[in-house]
Scaffold this motif. Structure first.
Motif, PDB file in Angstrom:
ATOM      1  N   SER A   3       0.824  -1.215   0.000  1.00 42.86           N
ATOM      2  CA  SER A   3       0.000   0.000   0.000  1.00 42.86           C
ATOM      3  C   SER A   3       0.856   1.262   0.000  1.00 42.86           C
ATOM      4  O   SER A   3       0.509   2.262  -0.650  1.00 42.86           O
ATOM      5  CB  SER A   3      -0.940   0.001   1.207  1.00 42.86           C
ATOM      6  N   GLU A   4       1.980   1.216   0.699  1.00 45.01           N
ATOM      7  CA  GLU A   4       2.877   2.367   0.714  1.00 45.01           C
ATOM      8  C   GLU A   4       3.515   2.571  -0.658  1.00 45.01           C
ATOM      9  O   GLU A   4       3.650   3.710  -1.135  1.00 45.01           O
ATOM     10  CB  GLU A   4       3.956   2.177   1.789  1.00 45.01           C
ATOM     11  N   ALA A   5       3.905   1.469  -1.286  1.00 51.74           N
ATOM     12  CA  ALA A   5       4.478   1.563  -2.627  1.00 51.74           C
ATOM     13  C   ALA A   5       3.444   2.091  -3.612  1.00 51.74           C
ATOM     14  O   ALA A   5       3.760   2.938  -4.467  1.00 51.74           O
ATOM     15  CB  ALA A   5       4.986   0.199  -3.075  1.00 51.74           C
ATOM     16  N   PHE A   6       2.203   1.632  -3.499  1.00 54.36           N
ATOM     17  CA  PHE A   6       1.153   2.085  -4.414  1.00 54.36           C
ATOM     18  C   PHE A   6       0.922   3.589  -4.270  1.00 54.36           C
ATOM     19  O   PHE A   6       0.737   4.288  -5.268  1.00 54.36           O
ATOM     20  CB  PHE A   6      -0.145   1.327  -4.159  1.00 54.36           C
ATOM     21  N   ALA A   7       0.916   4.079  -3.035  1.00 58.70           N
ATOM     22  CA  ALA A   7       0.714   5.513  -2.814  1.00 58.70           C
ATOM     23  C   ALA A   7       1.863   6.313  -3.431  1.00 58.70           C
ATOM     24  O   ALA A   7       1.646   7.362  -4.060  1.00 58.70           O
ATOM     25  CB  ALA A   7       0.603   5.806  -1.319  1.00 58.70           C
ATOM     26  N   ARG A   8       3.078   5.820  -3.268  1.00 57.98           N
ATOM     27  CA  ARG A   8       4.240   6.515  -3.826  1.00 57.98           C
ATOM     28  C   ARG A   8       4.208   6.484  -5.350  1.00 57.98           C
ATOM     29  O   ARG A   8       4.463   7.502  -6.006  1.00 57.98           O
ATOM     30  CB  ARG A   8       5.515   5.853  -3.302  1.00 57.98           C
ATOM     31  N   TRP A   9       3.895   5.344  -5.923  1.00 57.29           N
ATOM     32  CA  TRP A   9       3.870   5.223  -7.388  1.00 57.29           C
ATOM     33  C   TRP A   9       2.728   6.030  -7.993  1.00 57.29           C
ATOM     34  O   TRP A   9       2.880   6.615  -9.061  1.00 57.29           O
ATOM     35  CB  TRP A   9       3.756   3.757  -7.779  1.00 57.29           C
ATOM     36  N   THR A  10       1.589   6.070  -7.295  1.00 60.08           N
ATOM     37  CA  THR A  10       0.476   6.894  -7.776  1.00 60.08           C
ATOM     38  C   THR A  10       0.873   8.368  -7.788  1.00 60.08           C
ATOM     39  O   THR A  10       0.578   9.099  -8.748  1.00 60.08           O
ATOM     40  CB  THR A  10      -0.763   6.685  -6.903  1.00 60.08           C
ATOM     41  N   ALA A  11       1.552   8.805  -6.725  1.00 64.14           N
ATOM     42  CA  ALA A  11       1.998  10.198  -6.649  1.00 64.14           C
ATOM     43  C   ALA A  11       2.996  10.500  -7.775  1.00 64.14           C
ATOM     44  O   ALA A  11       2.957  11.585  -8.384  1.00 64.14           O
ATOM     45  CB  ALA A  11       2.627  10.483  -5.291  1.00 64.14           C
ATOM     46  N   ARG A  12       3.890   9.562  -8.052  1.00 56.64           N
ATOM     47  CA  ARG A  12       4.845   9.761  -9.149  1.00 56.64           C
ATOM     48  C   ARG A  12       4.105   9.877 -10.480  1.00 56.64           C
ATOM     49  O   ARG A  12       4.447  10.723 -11.330  1.00 56.64           O
ATOM     50  CB  ARG A  12       5.839   8.603  -9.211  1.00 56.64           C
ATOM     51  N   THR A  13       3.105   9.026 -10.677  1.00 58.80           N
ATOM     52  CA  THR A  13       2.323   9.071 -11.912  1.00 58.80           C
ATOM     53  C   THR A  13       1.624  10.406 -12.060  1.00 58.80           C
ATOM     54  O   THR A  13       1.643  11.028 -13.130  1.00 58.80           O
ATOM     55  CB  THR A  13       1.295   7.929 -11.938  1.00 58.80           C
ATOM     56  N   GLU A  14       0.966  10.863 -10.987  1.00 59.08           N
ATOM     57  CA  GLU A  14       0.254  12.145 -11.044  1.00 59.08           C
ATOM     58  C   GLU A  14       1.210  13.284 -11.368  1.00 59.08           C
ATOM     59  O   GLU A  14       0.884  14.170 -12.175  1.00 59.08           O
ATOM     60  CB  GLU A  14      -0.451  12.408  -9.712  1.00 59.08           C
ATOM     61  N   ALA A  15       2.380  13.273 -10.744  1.00 58.42           N
ATOM     62  CA  ALA A  15       3.343  14.346 -10.983  1.00 58.42           C
ATOM     63  C   ALA A  15       3.837  14.333 -12.429  1.00 58.42           C
ATOM     64  O   ALA A  15       3.992  15.390 -13.065  1.00 58.42           O
ATOM     65  CB  ALA A  15       4.521  14.210 -10.021  1.00 58.42           C
ATOM     66  N   THR A  16       4.077  13.134 -12.976  1.00 58.07           N
ATOM     67  CA  THR A  16       4.544  13.043 -14.355  1.00 58.07           C
ATOM     68  C   THR A  16       3.454  13.480 -15.330  1.00 58.07           C
ATOM     69  O   THR A  16       3.727  14.202 -16.300  1.00 58.07           O
ATOM     70  CB  THR A  16       4.998  11.608 -14.676  1.00 58.07           C
ATOM     71  N   LEU A  17       2.226  13.052 -15.086  1.00 55.96           N
ATOM     72  CA  LEU A  17       1.121  13.471 -15.950  1.00 55.96           C
ATOM     73  C   LEU A  17       0.930  14.979 -15.897  1.00 55.96           C
ATOM     74  O   LEU A  17       0.712  15.624 -16.934  1.00 55.96           O
ATOM     75  CB  LEU A  17      -0.169  12.763 -15.521  1.00 55.96           C
ATOM     76  N   GLU A  18       1.004  15.544 -14.713  1.00 51.48           N
ATOM     77  CA  GLU A  18       0.861  16.996 -14.554  1.00 51.48           C
ATOM     78  C   GLU A  18       1.929  17.728 -15.358  1.00 51.48           C
ATOM     79  O   GLU A  18       1.655  18.762 -15.992  1.00 51.48           O
ATOM     80  CB  GLU A  18       0.972  17.362 -13.078  1.00 51.48           C
ATOM     81  N   ARG A  19       3.134  17.177 -15.366  1.00 49.57           N
ATOM     82  CA  ARG A  19       4.224  17.800 -16.116  1.00 49.57           C
ATOM     83  C   ARG A  19       4.043  17.646 -17.621  1.00 49.57           C
ATOM     84  O   ARG A  19       4.356  18.571 -18.392  1.00 49.57           O
ATOM     85  CB  ARG A  19       5.555  17.173 -15.681  1.00 49.57           C
TER      86      ARG A  19
END
Length: 291
Positions: A3-19
């Motif tokens: 669950s911790e990894a999923f939260a981190r990877w989701t945040a990375r995805t959101e940041a990359t998409l935003e960029r």
């Protein structure tokens, strides 16, 4: 923990998409706003999580996986925009908000889908990965998007509307429409980890079972869940007289199929041991999800 990894990877995805996504304040602003509406602020991010989980299981650094994780989500978002169009499924609700053609207009939705798909390949080609890896990623994602993947599956789905399909036909259709992009997500992560042919084959078996499980669970939820729970219109399959796993197997038969697929996923990942824990957790999530 997964669950911790999923939260981190989701945040990375959101940041990359935003960029990657264009600024809605710049022209053509309506198109840019539609692209962001389709992509940001919702969704399970299952496909990016699969990219990260497969790559990290093979020892890849997460930063290498940012581009393929975002790219696979951009292609997924494009497919949903086009799938919801009046000429396709004609749906008004997606991820708990109006679909793009409702929030904007039909022409803008078509263009937004086109732009999201091309942005995915631009992101892969511009990444810092080695050239051969970028070529392999582009080929994998293109194969999952075309006539041997989502487009072919959608065409079969349209042809099948209003008539009963045999179980084998239904499984083939969903292997293309839903499963191809899921298999691509796992493969792109594994390629980033330098997987050998045997590991790629094993992970493809896992991804194929996951794609089917995802669809069987979708069919069950279409009957059991509400539109508010799903974030999209419930009961569409019955209303459009589509063949589904519950229709062909019965509710209990569909649930039994899910359990069979869950076992298959655990078994094929067993040789990875603890390294495959995140992939196992994603398989369980596909089987047990409530939306």
């Amino acid at each position: 923990m997964a669950s911790e990894a999923f939260a981190r990877w989701t945040a990375r995805t959101e940041a990359t998409l935003e960029r990657l996504l264009p600024d809605p304040a710049s022209e053509p602003s309506r198109l840019h706003a539609a692209m962001r509406h389709a992509t940001l602020g919702g969704g399970k991010r299952m496909r990016p999580l699969l990219v990260y989980a497969a790559g990290v299981a093979l020892g890849t650094d997460e930063t290498l996986l940012d581009a393929p994780a975002a790219a696979v989500e951009l292609v997924h978002a494009y497919s949903l925009v086009h799938d919801d169009l009046p000429a396709m499924d004609d749906d008004d609700l997606r991820r708990g908000q109006p679909t793009v053609h409702v929030a904007f207009d039909e022409a803008t939705a078509i263009l937004a889908g086109d732009a999201l798909q091309t942005l995915a390949f631009a992101a892969l080609s511009a990444s810092d990965a080695p050239a051969q890896l970028r070529i392999d990623w582009v080929g994998t994602l293109a194969g999952a998007s075309g006539v041997a993947g989502m487009c072919g599956g959608q065409a079969l789905d349209i042809d099948a509307t209003g008539r009963t399909q045999a179980l084998q036909q239904l499984q083939h259709m969903h292997a293309l429409k839903t499963g191809a992009l899921i298999r691509a997500a796992v493969r792109m992560g594994a390629l980033g980890g330098g997987a050998d042919a045997g590991t790629l084959a094993r992970l493809d078996v896992f991804a194929s079972a996951l794609g089917l499980a995802f669809q069987v669970r979708d069919d069950l939820l279409d009957i059991e869940a509400s539109s508010a729970q799903l974030g999209k219109t419930a009961g569409k399959d019955v209303a459009q007289a589509k063949s589904t796993y519950p229709a062909l197997l019965g509710m209990e038969g569909a649930r039994a199929k899910l359990e069979e697929l869950a076992t298959a996923m655990r078994d094929v990942l067993a040789p990875l041991g603890e390294r495959g824990a995140a992939l196992v957790a994603l398989g369980e999530l596909a089987v047990k999800r409530s939306h």
